[in-house]
Design a protein around this motif. Structure first.
Motif, mmCIF file in Angstrom:
data_model
loop_
_atom_site.group_PDB
_atom_site.id
_atom_site.type_symbol
_atom_site.label_atom_id
_atom_site.label_comp_id
_atom_site.label_asym_id
_atom_site.label_seq_id
_atom_site.Cartn_x
_atom_site.Cartn_y
_atom_site.Cartn_z
ATOM 1 N N SER A 340 -7.035 -25.677 -23.046
ATOM 2 C CA SER A 340 -5.935 -25.152 -23.845
ATOM 3 C C SER A 340 -5.697 -23.669 -23.568
ATOM 4 C CB SER A 340 -6.214 -25.341 -25.336
ATOM 5 O OG SER A 340 -6.367 -26.690 -25.663
ATOM 6 N N LYS A 341 -4.461 -23.232 -23.884
ATOM 7 C CA LYS A 341 -4.097 -21.821 -23.846
ATOM 8 C C LYS A 341 -3.375 -21.482 -25.142
ATOM 9 C CE LYS A 341 -3.847 -20.910 -18.911
ATOM 10 N NZ LYS A 341 -3.101 -20.159 -17.873
ATOM 11 N N THR A 342 -3.387 -20.213 -25.489
ATOM 12 C CA THR A 342 -2.775 -19.799 -26.753
ATOM 13 C C THR A 342 -1.327 -19.363 -26.592
ATOM 14 O OG1 THR A 342 -3.630 -17.558 -26.412
ATOM 15 C CG2 THR A 342 -4.979 -19.054 -27.716
ATOM 16 N N GLY A 372 -6.020 -27.466 -32.439
ATOM 17 C CA GLY A 372 -4.922 -27.163 -31.532
ATOM 18 C C GLY A 372 -3.847 -28.233 -31.548
ATOM 19 N N GLY A 471 -4.083 -24.157 -27.825
ATOM 20 C CA GLY A 471 -5.239 -23.973 -28.685
ATOM 21 C C GLY A 471 -6.086 -22.823 -28.188
ATOM 22 N N GLU A 472 -7.211 -22.619 -28.837
ATOM 23 C CA GLU A 472 -8.090 -21.519 -28.473
ATOM 24 C C GLU A 472 -8.734 -21.782 -27.108
ATOM 25 O OE1 GLU A 472 -8.452 -18.653 -30.039
ATOM 26 O OE2 GLU A 472 -6.862 -19.381 -31.383
ATOM 27 N N THR A 475 -11.105 -24.830 -25.682
ATOM 28 C CA THR A 475 -10.744 -26.163 -26.161
ATOM 29 C C THR A 475 -10.286 -27.005 -24.985
ATOM 30 O OG1 THR A 475 -10.031 -25.256 -28.280
ATOM 31 C CG2 THR A 475 -9.254 -27.468 -27.721
#
Length: 489
Positions: A340-342, A372, A471-472, A475
């Motif tokens: 995941s990326k924010t 997420g 998400g963080e 993740t």
């Protein structure tokens, strides 16, 4: 030879092609989607496969955006790609990369010409004395000015322009050319240099693009534009034809690979790669031969469908991601494990859309306490998207328009280890969303009402459809499958 168009279905704007032996190599605009500049291979000009990219990993060190109009050339046993890109904190420039092999790897040599108004659409040609020249367009239309087509001698290393610059011709705003001419392709035939070029508005719903030709006895001119321009603009199925390149087959016939919008798919499927035979009249001017060209139908073109069960060692070369936002992933246990990326949409892996009517299906693994948002989206760019995700025990349909996110609808998700999502698309802009526990029995969201995606495509790009995970960092989400199936005409 009966040509079934499009030969490059989907968003392949500004295509360029070259033949070496009995093989054809092509490339096309990437714009804001990476990896940059696909390298396509064919043995018949109609069936193409992406085998790699000019810049498969990252961006040229000097550039940051607007990766347009690559032109592939073969000269002295070496392949060259001239491309347009925006210099970091600077204008549009023409850069060049080279390789001993058509599939790469390519070495970048950086920008060769930059202008304050922007320099785009580089093309190389040798004159009768064997001197090497670069032809390009000054992007004056970006600031309401004329668009001269320039030429200048270039050193053999393709690192410097030498000698005096000269103008071939510029746009005539009182004609079909409107506010620009661009996309030059030059060839020498029967004592003339011919420049095939494009004019007027290239892109979007209000495009008016067309293809013209001019000729001269020398590169420096004077250049004569054909009185019957434009040679091609639109027919009953396609519109805004433009920006292509010529290639001869082994029999000596001329073919022009260019792009156009399909009228029933328009901006949603983008500028697709088209092929037309070109013949030469007694007066020496060219014309497009249309009698051997047919348009393929989706129901007869199963090869337009896409399926990935992530069973291979490497990800398919057709996957894309936003420029500057490369995903971190691995293929494991017949799944795609995406980190995941924010920022923005999160991590993105997407495919070109080839039809205005299709269904896309994916499935994801649901782990306990999964945080997420993870699912599937139709993506215009990172500020405009429409999708369905699993988030905090809910199935959520959401939209991002001009970077503003809103929730369309939600339901409580079942307590399962795997959940399936489906997106149905009609006319390119009407989206319906479904979820399933088994991929067979589907539950519709939003009481069956479609969500309008008219706002999605940017002015120069088509919609992509793909996987998203927000998400963080750290993740991970496992996608078990992804399919796109075209609906019948």
């Amino acid at each position: 030879m009966q040509i079934q168009n499009p030969v490059l279905p989907g968003d392949f704007a500004d295509p360029s092609v070259v033949r070496t032996g009995n093989e054809y190599w092509a490339t096309a605009t990437s714009s804001e989607w990476a990896p940059l500049f696909p390298l396509l291979h064919s043995t018949d000009l109609e069936n193409w496969e992406i085998v790699d990219h000019v810049f498969p990993e990252g961006l040229p060190e000097w550039a940051e955006a607007h990766f347009w109009a690559p032109e592939i050339a073969y000269d002295n046993n070496k392949y060259y790609i001239y491309y347009t890109a925006k210099k970091k904190e600077g204008p549009l420039c023409v850069g060049v990369a080279s390789s001993d092999n058509p599939e790469g790897p390519y070495e970048d040599h950086g920008p060769i010409i930059c202008q304050e108004a922007g320099a785009i659409d580089g093309f190389q040609i040798r004159d009768d004395e064997g001197k090497l020249f670069l032809i390009w367009k000054e992007d004056g239309n970006s600031r309401g000015e004329p668009t001269p087509m320039w030429g200048q001698q270039m050193n053999e290393e393709r690192t410097e322009l030498i000698g005096d610059r000269f103008e071939l011709f510029r746009n005539d705003p009182e004609t079909w050319e409107g506010n620009l001419v661009e996309g030059a392709y030059l060839l020498k035939k029967n004592g003339f240099y011919y420049t095939f070029y494009s004019g007027d508005a290239c892109c979007g719903r209000e495009c008016t693009y067309g293809i013209g030709v001019a000729r001269a006895r020398t590169l420096q001119g004077p250049w004569e534009k054909y009185e019957n321009n434009p040679l091609k603009r639109e027919n009953d199925q396609w519109k805004c034809a433009g920006h292509g390149s010529m290639v001869q087959d082994e029999a000596g016939r001329y073919f022009f690979l260019y792009h156009a919008y399909r009228k029933d798919g328009s901006v949603y499927t983008g500028r697709q790669g088209m092929l037309a035979e070109v013949t030469w009249k007694e007066d020496g001017w060219p014309e497009f031969k249309e009698t051997n060209t047919v348009t393929g139908t989706r129901k007869d073109n199963k090869k337009w469908n896409f399926e990935d069960n992530f069973e291979t060692e490497e990800l398919s070369k057709t996957w894309q991601w936003p420029v500057g936002n490369p995903p971190t992933y691995e293929l494991s246990r017949e799944s795609l494990i995406l980190e995941s990326k924010t920022e923005n949409l999160g991590a993105v892996l997407a495919q070109r859309t080839l039809s205005p009517d299709y269904e896309a299906i994916t499935s994801i693994e649901i782990k306990e306490n999964l945080l997420g948002e993870h699912g599937m989206a139709a993506i215009g760019d990172q500020n405009n998207a429409l999708g369905i995700s699993y988030s905090g025990g809910k199935v959520v349909v959401w939209k991002i328009e001009q970077n503003k996110r809103t929730e369309v609808t939600q339901v409580k998700a079942p307590e399962v280890n795997e959940i399936f999502f489906k997106m149905g698309v009609e006319d390119g802009e009407n989206y319906s969303f479904f979820w399933s526990e088994d991929g067979k029995q589907w539950h519709v969201l939003g009481e069956g009402a479609s969500v309008n995606g008219f706002y999605l495509p940017p002015w120069d790009r088509a919609v992509r459809i793909g996987l998203v995970s927000k998400g963080e960092p750290g993740t991970e989400i496992a996608f078990n499958s992804f399919t796109i199936e075209m609906k019948n005409d």
